[in-house]
Scaffold this active site. Sequence first.
Site, PDB file in Angstrom:
ATOM      1  N   ASP A 191     -12.312  11.793 -17.382  1.00  0.00           N
ATOM      2  CA  ASP A 191     -11.624  10.585 -16.930  1.00  0.00           C
ATOM      3  C   ASP A 191     -10.163  10.635 -17.370  1.00  0.00           C
ATOM      4  OD1 ASP A 191     -11.902   7.648 -15.990  1.00  0.00           O
ATOM      5  OD2 ASP A 191     -10.859   7.478 -17.907  1.00  0.00           O
ATOM      6  N   HIS A 234      -6.419   1.003 -11.221  1.00  0.00           N
ATOM      7  CA  HIS A 234      -6.538   0.910 -12.678  1.00  0.00           C
ATOM      8  C   HIS A 234      -6.724  -0.539 -13.169  1.00  0.00           C
ATOM      9  CE1 HIS A 234      -5.251   3.333 -16.477  1.00  0.00           C
ATOM     10  NE2 HIS A 234      -6.146   2.447 -16.782  1.00  0.00           N
TER      11      HIS A 234
HETATM   12  P1  NAP Z   1     -14.178   4.894 -27.251  1.00  0.00           P
HETATM   13  O1  NAP Z   1     -14.637   6.114 -26.547  1.00  0.00           O
HETATM   14  O2  NAP Z   1     -15.127   3.752 -27.476  1.00  0.00           O
HETATM   15  O3  NAP Z   1     -13.579   5.236 -28.684  1.00  0.00           O
HETATM   16  C1  NAP Z   1     -12.700   6.271 -28.912  1.00  0.00           C
HETATM   17  C2  NAP Z   1     -12.378   6.258 -30.414  1.00  0.00           C
HETATM   18  O4  NAP Z   1     -13.585   6.410 -31.174  1.00  0.00           O
HETATM   19  C3  NAP Z   1     -11.463   7.389 -30.798  1.00  0.00           C
HETATM   20  O5  NAP Z   1     -10.596   6.892 -31.793  1.00  0.00           O
HETATM   21  C4  NAP Z   1     -12.403   8.443 -31.407  1.00  0.00           C
HETATM   22  O6  NAP Z   1     -11.739   9.181 -32.408  1.00  0.00           O
HETATM   23  C5  NAP Z   1     -13.508   7.590 -31.997  1.00  0.00           C
HETATM   24  N1  NAP Z   1     -14.834   8.248 -31.922  1.00  0.00           N
HETATM   25  C6  NAP Z   1     -15.364   8.944 -30.898  1.00  0.00           C
HETATM   26  N2  NAP Z   1     -16.604   9.356 -31.189  1.00  0.00           N
HETATM   27  C7  NAP Z   1     -16.881   8.894 -32.426  1.00  0.00           C
HETATM   28  C8  NAP Z   1     -18.015   8.989 -33.282  1.00  0.00           C
HETATM   29  N3  NAP Z   1     -19.101   9.653 -32.914  1.00  0.00           N
HETATM   30  N4  NAP Z   1     -17.947   8.401 -34.503  1.00  0.00           N
HETATM   31  C9  NAP Z   1     -16.822   7.720 -34.896  1.00  0.00           C
HETATM   32  N5  NAP Z   1     -15.724   7.592 -34.131  1.00  0.00           N
HETATM   33  C10 NAP Z   1     -15.744   8.180 -32.898  1.00  0.00           C
HETATM   34  O7  NAP Z   1     -12.923   4.236 -26.509  1.00  0.00           O
HETATM   35  P2  NAP Z   1     -11.880   4.640 -25.385  1.00  0.00           P
HETATM   36  O8  NAP Z   1     -11.223   5.918 -25.699  1.00  0.00           O
HETATM   37  O9  NAP Z   1     -11.039   3.448 -25.179  1.00  0.00           O
HETATM   38  O10 NAP Z   1     -12.760   4.793 -24.061  1.00  0.00           O
HETATM   39  C11 NAP Z   1     -13.155   6.038 -23.499  1.00  0.00           C
HETATM   40  C12 NAP Z   1     -12.306   6.420 -22.302  1.00  0.00           C
HETATM   41  O11 NAP Z   1     -12.334   5.373 -21.327  1.00  0.00           O
HETATM   42  C13 NAP Z   1     -10.810   6.596 -22.581  1.00  0.00           C
HETATM   43  O12 NAP Z   1     -10.505   7.811 -23.249  1.00  0.00           O
HETATM   44  C14 NAP Z   1     -10.256   6.513 -21.165  1.00  0.00           C
HETATM   45  O13 NAP Z   1     -10.463   7.727 -20.477  1.00  0.00           O
HETATM   46  C15 NAP Z   1     -11.117   5.384 -20.578  1.00  0.00           C
HETATM   47  N6  NAP Z   1     -10.467   4.058 -20.673  1.00  0.00           N
HETATM   48  C16 NAP Z   1     -10.224   3.372 -19.511  1.00  0.00           C
HETATM   49  C17 NAP Z   1      -9.602   2.140 -19.539  1.00  0.00           C
HETATM   50  C18 NAP Z   1      -9.338   1.417 -18.249  1.00  0.00           C
HETATM   51  O14 NAP Z   1      -8.555   0.440 -18.232  1.00  0.00           O
HETATM   52  N7  NAP Z   1      -9.938   1.817 -17.159  1.00  0.00           N
HETATM   53  C19 NAP Z   1      -9.238   1.546 -20.756  1.00  0.00           C
HETATM   54  C20 NAP Z   1      -9.515   2.240 -21.930  1.00  0.00           C
HETATM   55  C21 NAP Z   1     -10.146   3.489 -21.875  1.00  0.00           C
HETATM   56  P3  NAP Z   1     -11.755  10.809 -32.464  1.00  0.00           P
HETATM   57  O15 NAP Z   1     -11.094  11.299 -31.234  1.00  0.00           O
HETATM   58  O16 NAP Z   1     -10.992  11.082 -33.701  1.00  0.00           O
HETATM   59  O17 NAP Z   1     -13.210  11.195 -32.580  1.00  0.00           O
END
Ligand code: NAP
Length: 330
Positions: A60, A128
Amino acid sequence: MDGCLEASLSPLCIPQYVLGCSGRRMPLLGFGTAASPPVGSQLTKTAILQAIELGYRHFDTASLYGTEQPLGEAILEAIAVGLIKSRDELFITSKLWCSDAHGELVLPALQRSLKNLRLEYLDLYLIHWPVSSKPGIYEFPIKREDFLAMDFKAVWKAMEDCQRLGLTKSIGVSNFSCKKLGDILAFAKIPPAVNQVELNPLWQQKKLREFCKANGILLTAYAPLGAQGTIWGSNRVLECELLKEIAKQKGKTVAQICLRWAYEQGIGILVKSFNKDRMKSNLEIFNWSLSQEDVKKINDIPQSRLCSGQDYISKYGPFNTTQELWDGEI
Ligand code: NAP
């Protein structure tokens, strides 16, 4: 779950979902590429290559994230070193930024994303956010005076044209409420295949889940772990006492409990980790299950959004309050 079938491509057998209209198979667990704060192209590319090696097949990105280019480079390298045979083994999602959310700017924006990614087509292209901003300005946060109401009909028609041209296999939206999805469905010739929104045990989106299910739209979770450490998320999910208790009892991590719970709810999931151990453990959720009792306890967690959408509110409109942005779903 309707449309779900076992994966044939992924070495880890990540279950897939057949998207409405296009028939394209989307791996239900995907890899998020939005790092906060941003980490630079080389680290992003390395993380994506590691993810492909571990078995992730769904990636993504968005023009906003600045990760289209490193993702494109990682795909080329993954093919060159034999991790995958061709791009067709991957499912790639990107998103239309607010300043390009104007009928005549959608196709050029998608073409730019494809150029960044060095791809001939996307698997999924999403609007988005349900708001536009002044054309030609690429900034985040968007200046309050630059927001504009989106012409949903014109933008969605342009998205449909992109799919008809074969530049994306499917189209969808992100951060849309039931009401705004209903507005699109009222005139769509091609209905949105996906709505990507915040979804985790602390913000379960029960109403939106029902609505999407009834309308054949796959709801996909971002921030499934609460986006700890990012400017839009918090540590409230990973620090939730109930989730910690369930994780301890089952010998799993809190992150695995969150991801397994989301998977059992029949939704798509995007999780971001650039740490190889966490990337790997986030994948290990398909050969065990939660008990009915655990699911009930999780379903009873008091609900509140982590990602408020405050950055998309402006006294100049079109959304003066978060109530208006989410149409009361807060
Ligand atoms: P998430 O996946 O809930 O959390 C990511 C955070 O959690 C990072 O800081 C990561 O750090 C940490 N993490 C990951 N696995 C872990 C584990 N097993 N234990 C502890 N910490 C962990 O949140 P997100 O990045 O916001 O969401 C995922 C994806 O959704 C984004 O990367 C993006 O592609 C998409 N997104 C879309 C929108 C939208 O408006 N459409 C908004 C936000 C996000 P490390 O990397 O250090 O592990």
